[in-house]
Design a protein around this motif. Structure first.
Motif, PDB file in Angstrom:
ATOM      1  N   THR A 102      52.943 -20.251 -35.788  1.00  0.00           N
ATOM      2  CA  THR A 102      53.844 -19.840 -35.457  1.00  0.00           C
ATOM      3  C   THR A 102      52.727 -18.906 -34.137  1.00  0.00           C
ATOM      4  N   THR A 103      53.236 -18.971 -32.895  1.00  0.00           N
ATOM      5  CA  THR A 103      52.443 -18.740 -31.692  1.00  0.00           C
ATOM      6  C   THR A 103      53.062 -17.488 -30.493  1.00  0.00           C
ATOM      7  N   SER A 104      54.159 -16.840 -30.937  1.00  0.00           N
ATOM      8  CA  SER A 104      54.175 -16.128 -30.723  1.00  0.00           C
ATOM      9  C   SER A 104      53.995 -14.776 -30.717  1.00  0.00           C
ATOM     10  N   LEU A 105      54.179 -13.607 -29.820  1.00  0.00           N
ATOM     11  CA  LEU A 105      53.816 -12.303 -30.138  1.00  0.00           C
ATOM     12  C   LEU A 105      54.908 -11.292 -30.146  1.00  0.00           C
ATOM     13  N   VAL A 106      54.994 -10.411 -31.960  1.00  0.00           N
ATOM     14  CA  VAL A 106      55.817  -9.416 -31.923  1.00  0.00           C
ATOM     15  C   VAL A 106      55.139  -8.143 -31.308  1.00  0.00           C
ATOM     16  N   SER A 107      55.644  -7.063 -31.327  1.00  0.00           N
ATOM     17  CA  SER A 107      54.984  -5.813 -31.095  1.00  0.00           C
ATOM     18  C   SER A 107      55.882  -4.971 -31.895  1.00  0.00           C
ATOM     19  N   TYR A 108      55.529  -3.617 -31.931  1.00  0.00           N
ATOM     20  CA  TYR A 108      56.013  -2.245 -32.673  1.00  0.00           C
ATOM     21  C   TYR A 108      56.039  -1.279 -32.059  1.00  0.00           C
ATOM     22  N   THR A 109      56.027  -0.138 -31.423  1.00  0.00           N
ATOM     23  CA  THR A 109      55.932   1.096 -31.569  1.00  0.00           C
ATOM     24  C   THR A 109      56.652   2.095 -32.363  1.00  0.00           C
ATOM     25  N   ASP A 110      56.129   3.197 -31.870  1.00  0.00           N
ATOM     26  CA  ASP A 110      56.567   4.185 -33.160  1.00  0.00           C
ATOM     27  C   ASP A 110      56.150   5.407 -32.542  1.00  0.00           C
ATOM     28  N   VAL A 111      56.451   6.592 -32.264  1.00  0.00           N
ATOM     29  CA  VAL A 111      56.193   8.151 -31.182  1.00  0.00           C
ATOM     30  C   VAL A 111      56.871   9.299 -32.063  1.00  0.00           C
ATOM     31  N   ASP A 112      55.705   9.762 -32.575  1.00  0.00           N
ATOM     32  CA  ASP A 112      55.708  11.424 -33.413  1.00  0.00           C
ATOM     33  C   ASP A 112      56.063  12.224 -32.821  1.00  0.00           C
ATOM     34  N   TRP A 113      57.659  12.949 -32.151  1.00  0.00           N
ATOM     35  CA  TRP A 113      57.244  13.578 -30.567  1.00  0.00           C
ATOM     36  C   TRP A 113      56.547  14.865 -30.960  1.00  0.00           C
ATOM     37  N   GLY A 114      56.088  15.819 -30.637  1.00  0.00           N
ATOM     38  CA  GLY A 114      55.577  17.050 -30.283  1.00  0.00           C
ATOM     39  C   GLY A 114      54.830  17.084 -32.050  1.00  0.00           C
ATOM     40  N   GLY A 115      54.233  16.287 -32.479  1.00  0.00           N
ATOM     41  CA  GLY A 115      54.121  16.351 -33.077  1.00  0.00           C
ATOM     42  C   GLY A 115      52.517  17.028 -33.590  1.00  0.00           C
ATOM     43  N   CYS A 116      51.242  17.379 -32.419  1.00  0.00           N
ATOM     44  CA  CYS A 116      50.348  17.640 -32.571  1.00  0.00           C
ATOM     45  C   CYS A 116      51.002  19.632 -33.106  1.00  0.00           C
ATOM     46  N   PRO A 117      49.960  20.265 -33.613  1.00  0.00           N
ATOM     47  CA  PRO A 117      50.976  21.539 -33.932  1.00  0.00           C
ATOM     48  C   PRO A 117      49.550  22.400 -32.901  1.00  0.00           C
ATOM     49  N   ARG A 119      49.087 -11.521 -22.716  1.00  0.00           N
ATOM     50  CA  ARG A 119      50.182 -12.857 -22.590  1.00  0.00           C
ATOM     51  C   ARG A 119      49.573 -13.202 -21.004  1.00  0.00           C
ATOM     52  N   ASP A 120      48.576 -12.108 -20.343  1.00  0.00           N
ATOM     53  CA  ASP A 120      47.089 -13.389 -19.454  1.00  0.00           C
ATOM     54  C   ASP A 120      46.137 -14.003 -20.262  1.00  0.00           C
ATOM     55  N   LEU A 121      45.692 -13.471 -21.192  1.00  0.00           N
ATOM     56  CA  LEU A 121      44.607 -13.615 -21.512  1.00  0.00           C
ATOM     57  C   LEU A 121      44.814 -14.947 -22.421  1.00  0.00           C
ATOM     58  N   LEU A 122      45.433 -14.908 -23.037  1.00  0.00           N
ATOM     59  CA  LEU A 122      45.477 -16.215 -24.543  1.00  0.00           C
ATOM     60  C   LEU A 122      45.807 -17.515 -23.498  1.00  0.00           C
ATOM     61  N   PRO A 123      46.461 -17.254 -22.586  1.00  0.00           N
ATOM     62  CA  PRO A 123      46.480 -18.727 -22.016  1.00  0.00           C
ATOM     63  C   PRO A 123      44.802 -19.380 -21.921  1.00  0.00           C
ATOM     64  N   THR A 132      58.462 -12.446 -26.044  1.00  0.00           N
ATOM     65  CA  THR A 132      57.653 -11.502 -26.730  1.00  0.00           C
ATOM     66  C   THR A 132      58.439  -9.838 -27.198  1.00  0.00           C
ATOM     67  N   ILE A 133      58.841  -9.674 -28.640  1.00  0.00           N
ATOM     68  CA  ILE A 133      59.997  -8.997 -28.980  1.00  0.00           C
ATOM     69  C   ILE A 133      58.442  -8.131 -29.213  1.00  0.00           C
TER      70      ILE A 133
END
Length: 151
Positions: A34-49, A100-104, A114-115
């Motif tokens: 497959t050539t489809s892009l899938v991305s995952y993101t997560d954040v630690d809110w206020g995690g820096c002590p 997506r601009d680079l891959l072509p 992209t999901i």
């Protein structure tokens, strides 16, 4: 560098030993059906002590291969988890647009949209319905800045 002491030499030796031990490591890219892009993101809110700033991270896959990743402390202090998650989604979408601009140019255009996976319900709602409320005005300013930088 102008006045090194023994501590600096020990740190340098440690870095060189680490590099010597990891020379054979690498990022392996294998053929994928497959050539489809899938991305995952997560954040630690206020995690820096110390500063209470949030840490955001994402990774982008093309099939089974990891193409891009990032993990960094966000430059601004966010007021809510929805805001920080929305900024994290904006960061990964900006990266996906660039890919997506680079891959072509590499003769491998993505086949599908992209999901983007995110685990915060309120940021998903903001992404789907970008009506600018008074509480999200500063997010809209970031979004406008990101669009200007892309052009």
């Amino acid at each position: 560098m102008h006045a090194p002491i023994k501590v600096h030499m020990n740190a340098l030796k440690r870095i060189l030993r680490y590099i010597k031990g990891t020379v054979s490591f690498g990022l392996h890219i294998n053929p994928s059906p497959t050539t489809s892009l899938v991305s995952y993101t997560d954040v630690d809110w206020g995690g820096c002590p110390d500063t209470r700033r949030s840490t955001s991270g994402y990774c982008v896959y093309m099939g089974d291969n990891l193409l891009s990743w990032s993990s960094k402390r966000q430059p601004t202090l966010s007021r809510s988890s929805a805001e920080v998650e929305y900024r994290g989604v904006a960061n990964v979408v900006y990266e996906v647009c660039w890919l997506r601009d680079l891959l072509p140019e590499l003769h491998t255009p993505p086949a599908h949209a992209t999901i983007v996976y995110c685990d915060n319900v309120s940021s998903i709602y903001l992404t789907r319905n970008p009506v600018q409320h008074q509480r999200t005005k500063h997010i809209e300013m970031d979004w406008t800045y990101t669009l200007c930088m892309k052009k």
